[in-house]
Design an enzyme around this catalytic site. Structure first.
Site, PDB file in Angstrom:
ATOM      1  N   ARG A 188       8.262  -1.421  11.168  1.00 23.88           N
ATOM      2  CA  ARG A 188       8.642  -2.235  10.009  1.00 23.88           C
ATOM      3  C   ARG A 188       7.860  -3.533   9.966  1.00 23.88           C
ATOM      4  NH1 ARG A 188      14.887  -1.765  11.446  1.00 23.88           N
ATOM      5  NH2 ARG A 188      13.841  -2.075  13.426  1.00 23.88           N
ATOM      6  N   HIS A 240      14.718   5.250   7.340  1.00 18.24           N
ATOM      7  CA  HIS A 240      14.566   6.428   8.211  1.00 18.24           C
ATOM      8  C   HIS A 240      14.087   7.627   7.389  1.00 18.24           C
ATOM      9  CE1 HIS A 240      17.980   4.573  10.806  1.00 18.24           C
ATOM     10  NE2 HIS A 240      16.883   4.508  11.525  1.00 18.24           N
TER      11      HIS A 240
END
Ligand code: PNS
Length: 159
Positions: free
Chosen positions: A90, A17
């Site tokens: 991702r 993050h």
């Protein structure tokens, strides 16, 4: 001023993050990190705890503001006059759901979503996996900020 949202559950914030938030600061003047208040899903950490960890984690980033929100992201963005969201992708497995949300958000209010390709160092990383590994005594050092590591140890016990 160019502003964007980085929304999420952040239960807890990970280094993945943080990488996305830092990269958003290089694209926008202000980055509003928005923590979802989800009454139907109890997390490991309260929203106040998540915000506190995010504030400590992002203390070196003056362009970042941490807030919580309830309801639809598009409504929150509109209230704040923000027209863009930055999210990390991702892997291909993220893509389907992220694309659906981006398209739905755009259809609702025109809110744009920009994707940044996650740093490969963190492409396997998620808050859920961190909690699972940490709850069984596994080592998550280097995957979460130090403040999170400490809070995980306090919450789950150091084994
Ligand atoms: O960290 P997460 O849990 O993957 O974040 C998901 C989040 C908070 C970004 C997403 O669930 C969201 O935007 N929720 C707010 C409710 C909403 O707007 N739902 C419709 C999405 S099209």
């Amino acid at each position: 001023m160019r502003r964007c949202l980085c929304p999420g559950s952040f239960d807890p914030v990970t280094n993945g993050h943080l990488d996305v938030i830092e990269r958003a600061t290089s694209l926008f003047d202000e980055v509003v990190v928005a923590v979802l208040v989800n009454v139907s899903k109890k997390g490991l950490f309260s929203v106040d705890e998540r915000i506190d960890m995010l504030e400590k984690t992002c203390a070196h980033l003056p362009e970042v503001r941490i807030v919580s929100f309830e309801g639809l992201l598009v409504d929150f963005a509109r209230q704040r006059g923000i027209s863009a969201v930055v999210k990390g992708l991702r892997a291909v497995s993220d893509f389907d759901y992220e694309l659906q949300m981006a398209q739905m958000n755009h259809r609702m209010t025109g809110l744009e979503t920009l994707f940044v390709a996650t740093n490969p160092d963190y492409s396997f990383l998620s808050s859920s996996l961190v909690k699972e590994v940490a709850s069984h005594g596994g080592d998550v050092a280097g995957l979460v900020p130090d403040v999170v590591l400490q809070r995980l140890h306090e919450r789950l016990g150091r084994r």
